[in-house]
Design a protein around this motif. Structure first.
Motif, PDB file in Angstrom:
ATOM      1  N   ALA A  38       0.809  -1.223   0.000  1.00 38.74           N
ATOM      2  CA  ALA A  38       0.000   0.000   0.000  1.00 38.74           C
ATOM      3  C   ALA A  38       0.840   1.270   0.000  1.00 38.74           C
ATOM      4  O   ALA A  38       0.290   2.375   0.069  1.00 38.74           O
ATOM      5  CB  ALA A  38      -0.930  -0.003   1.213  1.00 38.74           C
ATOM      6  N   ALA A  39       2.156   1.142  -0.104  1.00 32.94           N
ATOM      7  CA  ALA A  39       3.037   2.310   0.009  1.00 32.94           C
ATOM      8  C   ALA A  39       2.682   3.408  -0.992  1.00 32.94           C
ATOM      9  O   ALA A  39       2.682   4.599  -0.657  1.00 32.94           O
ATOM     10  CB  ALA A  39       4.490   1.876  -0.175  1.00 32.94           C
ATOM     11  N   ASP A  40       2.394   3.007  -2.225  1.00 34.96           N
ATOM     12  CA  ASP A  40       2.126   4.001  -3.268  1.00 34.96           C
ATOM     13  C   ASP A  40       0.808   4.757  -3.052  1.00 34.96           C
ATOM     14  O   ASP A  40       0.554   5.755  -3.717  1.00 34.96           O
ATOM     15  CB  ASP A  40       2.089   3.323  -4.646  1.00 34.96           C
ATOM     16  N   LEU A  41      -0.022   4.273  -2.150  1.00 34.22           N
ATOM     17  CA  LEU A  41      -1.335   4.891  -1.942  1.00 34.22           C
ATOM     18  C   LEU A  41      -1.356   5.871  -0.770  1.00 34.22           C
ATOM     19  O   LEU A  41      -2.383   6.506  -0.527  1.00 34.22           O
ATOM     20  CB  LEU A  41      -2.394   3.807  -1.716  1.00 34.22           C
ATOM     21  N   VAL A  42      -0.248   6.000  -0.045  1.00 36.06           N
ATOM     22  CA  VAL A  42      -0.216   6.883   1.122  1.00 36.06           C
ATOM     23  C   VAL A  42      -0.535   8.321   0.728  1.00 36.06           C
ATOM     24  O   VAL A  42      -1.331   9.009   1.382  1.00 36.06           O
ATOM     25  CB  VAL A  42       1.148   6.803   1.830  1.00 36.06           C
ATOM     26  N   GLU A  43       0.079   8.786  -0.362  1.00 35.56           N
ATOM     27  CA  GLU A  43      -0.144  10.177  -0.778  1.00 35.56           C
ATOM     28  C   GLU A  43      -1.585  10.398  -1.222  1.00 35.56           C
ATOM     29  O   GLU A  43      -2.180  11.451  -0.945  1.00 35.56           O
ATOM     30  CB  GLU A  43       0.834  10.551  -1.890  1.00 35.56           C
ATOM     31  N   VAL A  44      -2.160   9.413  -1.907  1.00 42.17           N
ATOM     32  CA  VAL A  44      -3.562   9.524  -2.333  1.00 42.17           C
ATOM     33  C   VAL A  44      -4.469   9.597  -1.105  1.00 42.17           C
ATOM     34  O   VAL A  44      -5.374  10.445  -1.024  1.00 42.17           O
ATOM     35  CB  VAL A  44      -3.967   8.331  -3.228  1.00 42.17           C
ATOM     36  N   ALA A  45      -4.229   8.702  -0.136  1.00 38.84           N
ATOM     37  CA  ALA A  45      -5.041   8.691   1.084  1.00 38.84           C
ATOM     38  C   ALA A  45      -4.899   9.996   1.855  1.00 38.84           C
ATOM     39  O   ALA A  45      -5.871  10.524   2.397  1.00 38.84           O
ATOM     40  CB  ALA A  45      -4.645   7.507   1.960  1.00 38.84           C
ATOM     41  N   GLN A  46      -3.690  10.533   1.886  1.00 33.09           N
ATOM     42  CA  GLN A  46      -3.466  11.783   2.608  1.00 33.09           C
ATOM     43  C   GLN A  46      -4.146  12.956   1.893  1.00 33.09           C
ATOM     44  O   GLN A  46      -4.679  13.859   2.539  1.00 33.09           O
ATOM     45  CB  GLN A  46      -1.970  12.045   2.750  1.00 33.09           C
ATOM     46  N   ASP A  47      -4.145  12.936   0.563  1.00 33.90           N
ATOM     47  CA  ASP A  47      -4.874  13.963  -0.198  1.00 33.90           C
ATOM     48  C   ASP A  47      -6.346  13.982   0.215  1.00 33.90           C
ATOM     49  O   ASP A  47      -6.934  15.043   0.452  1.00 33.90           O
ATOM     50  CB  ASP A  47      -4.789  13.681  -1.701  1.00 33.90           C
ATOM     51  N   ILE A  48      -6.934  12.787   0.294  1.00 34.01           N
ATOM     52  CA  ILE A  48      -8.363  12.693   0.627  1.00 34.01           C
ATOM     53  C   ILE A  48      -8.599  13.128   2.067  1.00 34.01           C
ATOM     54  O   ILE A  48      -9.529  13.890   2.361  1.00 34.01           O
ATOM     55  CB  ILE A  48      -8.868  11.256   0.416  1.00 34.01           C
ATOM     56  N   GLN A  49      -7.759  12.652   2.974  1.00 33.66           N
ATOM     57  CA  GLN A  49      -7.928  12.994   4.387  1.00 33.66           C
ATOM     58  C   GLN A  49      -7.859  14.502   4.608  1.00 33.66           C
ATOM     59  O   GLN A  49      -8.686  15.079   5.325  1.00 33.66           O
ATOM     60  CB  GLN A  49      -6.860  12.288   5.218  1.00 33.66           C
ATOM     61  N   ARG A  50      -6.880  15.154   3.993  1.00 32.03           N
ATOM     62  CA  ARG A  50      -6.719  16.598   4.184  1.00 32.03           C
ATOM     63  C   ARG A  50      -7.899  17.373   3.606  1.00 32.03           C
ATOM     64  O   ARG A  50      -8.415  18.290   4.239  1.00 32.03           O
ATOM     65  CB  ARG A  50      -5.422  17.057   3.521  1.00 32.03           C
TER      66      ARG A  50
END
Length: 586
Positions: free
Chosen positions: A379-391
């Motif tokens: 899931a490493a490549d999805l951290v930035e995507v998840a953080q975009d959504i969270q923010r």
């Protein structure tokens, strides 16, 4: 083998629609047939057959037989469209039925290739493989039920329905429409395919008893027309969150093929007019939005899942935002797409745990991602995507919270029994006694200037321009001395106090835990649907919040090491207590 993870019948049907679209179909028909069955001395309708008919390219005999074999489809590992895994037709079918029959033709329904799977025959030992297809015309009963039958196409029929979640044809059609309309919304909206939903009587196949086209169900609520109830059936209910450059975020992620592929995340928020009515969530369009809460994962133009990992389940305001993550099949392994195309496992895992993943503020997202890659975390490549959504969701939620409270304050106005009115009258007595405050000197400003000054403050706190203007007019024209505002504050304060144009503006920090635990729980309106237990829970939470606030002040005093400062704090507490006593006594 029959327990292969389909959430319900509609998701199993979607596998057949996937196959149809992949085969170039422009028209797909879901046909649900029922007949009367004796149940506890009453004849009640029960679903007996389900058919899915399309006008795609059809299959020859060899291809048809392969399509009914597990893991042996003709598009195995084909990443050009919505198929790929070679499991859809047989796995979806036997998840619902003990018998599946398929007619498929490339030039005429009169010369269709036909074969089947029957679990009863397999269990008896009379059949162990998919029978060789034979030429067999599409039955006339199914032709009569169809709106049209193409010169090429496929008909899949399920019977011996022992695992269907719903027992009525009407229920299957109704429940499927929401899901199918959401899954294939782009195809429907762009006119690439039509999906007809029809019910019929097994005893009379001459025509459907009810039929309608599947309508678009867009969880971003930007597409129109759609299945959203009026007044948003022909007008988008949401709008992009941000301008053309900020409402969507693109990131490049490397796929297993070594290529860089684009993941696009889009954000929408409900128009203020949709949220304005009292109890908007209880209106038909609000209930519709309540069924579409979550992050919509779009794979090759088809929704894979409406992921709930980031949803705050108890908050009814969650229905007023939309998020869509769009990715290509080339990133299936990165997202963790399951064989039945029901979910994206790795995406769900990383979004569900994003807070714990990035909890160390001293480390950058790149460092966290690098460590996950070193540990072999898929899931490493999805951290930035998840953080975009969270923010972005954090920002949207704050705006919704502030604007909702602004709307509620407008609805309440200021009656003589309001706390603001009571405090204003007591302050007038203070002024008559010669007690002056910093805000008093600006009470003589012209009304228009006071309204404009207040409106600027409220708009800066997050209210819409119209909400800020109306609230300012109410405060000034009603002669209130005090007004509450909601917003965010730096430094961890629960609230601040600011004199503005003759008013005392008390701004409450919506990010402070005391807001949710004390203020919001008491300000939420009581509806007829609230149970005694729900009301008791709100009072319990408010009681808890008040006690924790008092204990926090007690600890604050207790930790003060300097005797002089501790004595000053005690004096402040005593003086505030005297003023509070006057205000509370009225």
């Amino acid at each position: 083998m029959r327990d292969n993870g389909y959430k319900n019948t509609a998701y199993a049907v979607a596998e057949l629609i996937d196959n149809a679209i992949q085969a170039g179909a422009r028209h797909v028909q879901l046909l649900a047939g029922e007949e009367l069955e004796l149940v506890q001395k009453r004849h009640v309708p029960r679903i007996k057959e389900v058919g899915v008919l399309d006008d795609g390219s059809g299959m020859d005999a060899e291809t048809l037989r392969m399509a009914l074999q597990f893991g042996n489809g003709t598009r195995l590992d084909d990443r050009s469209g919505i198929g790929r895994f070679g499991m859809g037709l047989p796995s979806a079918s036997i998840s619902q039925a003990r018998r599946v029959e398929v007619w498929s033709w490339t030039d005429s329904p009169d010369r269709a290739n036909y074969t089947f799977i029957d679990l009863d025959e397999i269990e008896k030992g009379s059949s162990s493989t998919v029978p060789l297809p034979v030429v067999d015309p599409v039955p006339q009963g199914w032709r009569d039920l169809a709106e049209s039958v193409g010169s090429s196409g496929t008909l899949v029929v399920w019977s011996k329905l022992d695992r269907m979640q719903w027992r009525r044809a009407s229920t299957i059609i109704d429940r499927s429409e929401d899901i199918i309309g959401r899954m294939y919304r782009r195809y429907l909206h762009e006119g690439e395919v039509t999906i007809r939903l029809a019910e019929f009587d097994i005893g009379d196949r001459s025509q459907a008893t009810k039929a309608r086209p599947a309508r678009v169900n867009d969880p971003l609520y930007l597409m129109a027309p759609s299945s959203t109830p009026a007044p948003y059936d022909n007008d988008p209910m949401f709008e992009p969150d941000g301008d053309e450059e900020t409402w969507e975020i693109e990131r490049k992620i490397e796929g297993p093929d070594g290529g860089m592929h684009t993941v696009t995340t889009r954000f929408t928020v409900a128009k203020s007019g949709a949220r304005r009515p009292n109890n908007a969530g209880a209106l038909p369009y609000g209930k519709h939005a309540g069924r579409n809460v979550g992050v919509s994962l779009m794979r090759a133009g088809r929704e894979l899942d409406l992921d709930q990992s980031l949803v705050i389940g108890y908050d009814p305001r969650e229905r007023w935002w939309g998020v869509e993550v769009d990715f290509p099949p080339a990133l299936d392994e990165v997202f963790g797409v399951t064989n039945n195309k029901q979910s994206a496992r790795y995406f769900s895992e990383v979004t569900a745990s994003i807070d714990s993943i990035i909890k160390d503020d001293s480390r950058s997202t790149a460092d966290i991602k690098g460590e996950m890659e070193e540990n072999g975390d898929p899931a490493a490549d999805l951290v930035e995507v998840a953080q975009d959504i969270q923010r972005r969701l954090s920002t949207i939620r704050k705006a919704l919270k502030i604007q909702t409270q602004g709307q509620k304050s407008q609805e309440r106005r200021y009656g003589v029994a309001s706390p603001e009115a009571e405090a204003t009258e007591i302050t007038k007595k203070f002024q008559a006694e010669g007690r002056k405050g910093q805000s008093d000197k600006e009470e003589s400003m012209p009304e228009s200037e006071r309204v404009n000054a207040l409106a600027q403050v409220f708009e800066g706190d997050g209210l819409t321009q119209a909400q800020a203007r109306n609230k300012s007019l109410d405060v000034v024209q009603e002669g209130m001395k005090y007004v509450f505002s909601q917003g965010t504050l730096d430094g961890g304060a629960f609230f601040n106090v600011r004199p503005v144009a003759g008013e005392i503006v008390i701004k409450i920090n919506v990010d402070h835990p005391a807001y949710e635990g004390l203020v919001e729980v008491l300000e939420n309106q009581i509806s007829d649907g609230d149970s005694r237990d729900e009301l008791a829970e709100r009072l319990r939470r408010a009681n808890r919040g008040l006690k924790l606030l008092l204990m926090a002040w007690a600890r604050y005093e207790d930790e003060e090491a300097l005797p002089a400062r501790r004595e000053a704090l005690q004096d402040i507490r005593t003086d505030w207590g005297r003023v509070a006593s006057r205000f509370l006594r009225g």
